[in-house]
Design an enzyme around this catalytic site. Structure first.
Site, PDB file in Angstrom:
ATOM      1  N   CYS A 114      51.842  60.243  31.373  1.00 47.91           N
ATOM      2  CA  CYS A 114      50.410  60.261  31.656  1.00 47.91           C
ATOM      3  C   CYS A 114      50.105  59.185  32.699  1.00 47.91           C
ATOM      4  O   CYS A 114      50.503  58.038  32.543  1.00 47.91           O
ATOM      5  CB  CYS A 114      49.628  60.000  30.374  1.00 47.91           C
TER       6      CYS A 114
ATOM      7  N   CYS B 140      58.333  70.601  30.749  1.00 46.17           N
ATOM      8  CA  CYS B 140      58.685  70.789  29.351  1.00 46.17           C
ATOM      9  C   CYS B 140      58.088  69.599  28.591  1.00 46.17           C
ATOM     10  O   CYS B 140      58.579  68.475  28.688  1.00 46.17           O
ATOM     11  CB  CYS B 140      60.203  70.840  29.217  1.00 46.17           C
TER      12      CYS B 140
ATOM     13  N   CYS C  76      46.002  64.356  27.135  1.00 51.12           N
ATOM     14  CA  CYS C  76      46.859  63.315  26.568  1.00 51.12           C
ATOM     15  C   CYS C  76      46.263  62.871  25.240  1.00 51.12           C
ATOM     16  O   CYS C  76      45.081  62.537  25.157  1.00 51.12           O
ATOM     17  CB  CYS C  76      46.943  62.130  27.533  1.00 51.12           C
TER      18      CYS C  76
ATOM     19  N   CYS D 112      45.048  58.987  25.533  1.00 51.17           N
ATOM     20  CA  CYS D 112      43.872  58.504  26.277  1.00 51.17           C
ATOM     21  C   CYS D 112      42.894  59.607  26.659  1.00 51.17           C
ATOM     22  O   CYS D 112      41.907  59.328  27.334  1.00 51.17           O
ATOM     23  CB  CYS D 112      44.320  57.743  27.528  1.00 51.17           C
TER      24      CYS D 112
ATOM     25  N   CYS E 290      47.618  56.256  30.859  1.00 46.67           N
ATOM     26  CA  CYS E 290      48.086  55.338  29.803  1.00 46.67           C
ATOM     27  C   CYS E 290      49.601  55.133  29.812  1.00 46.67           C
ATOM     28  O   CYS E 290      50.113  54.312  29.061  1.00 46.67           O
ATOM     29  CB  CYS E 290      47.626  55.804  28.425  1.00 46.67           C
TER      30      CYS E 290
END
Length: 164
Positions: free
Chosen positions: A130, A153, A82, A85, A133
């Site tokens: 995520c 996707c 991510c 984060c 976060c």
């Protein structure tokens, strides 16, 4: 005859402008109504650490244009993390070429993502975010390859690739 076309075109533009305002308002409402996550920042703090494109996707539930992410063509060994984060989200061995123009994976790393129902644009989809976060990553569909049959996707701008 010309007046009729002018009126039709004007009506179409007014309708498009109204729809645009409505959809951007929905995105803003959704961005505010998020559950508590481990990493919590104000809008100003997010804007300081993310590029405008990253902020649009991760915090405003946007979508990058298909075919624009270099990560769609990245096939080295490593992890996709991510960008908000740094949580590892997808392993390179779960990546495949879906032909959609976005990086696609058949499975996330265990306990890395969360999902929610997305009813924007008159359809129901499963949104992927995520777990740490809450950043919007993309969507998951049931048209992927074995062994899961799923296609995550994911917006490339929401990820960073870390080679193994």
């Amino acid at each position: 005859m010309k007046r009729r076309y002018l009126l039709q075109a004007s009506a179409a533009m007014v309708g498009a402008a109204g729809l645009s305002r409505y959809l951007s308002g929905c995105a803003k409402e959704r961005a505010v109504a998020t559950p508590p996550f481990e990493v919590v920042k104000t809008e100003t703090e997010w804007r300081k650490i993310l590029t405008p494109a990253q902020f649009y996707v991760l915090r405003q539930h946007g979508t990058e244009q298909a075919g624009t992410s270099p990560l769609d063509r990245q096939y080295g060994k490593g992890n996709y993390r991510c960008v908000g984060c740094d949580l590892p989200l997808f392993a390179s061995n779960a990546k495949f070429n879906s032909g959609t123009g976005w990086p696609s994976f058949y499975a996330p790393i265990e306990k890395a993502i969360g999902t929610s129902e997305d009813k924007m644009f008159g359809m129901t989809r499963t949104e992927v975010h995520c777990r740490r976060c809450g950043g919007h990553l993309g969507h998951v569909f049931l048209d992927g390859p074995p062994p899961t049959g799923q296609r995550y996707c994911i917006n490339g701008v929401a990820l960073k690739f870390v080679p193994a």
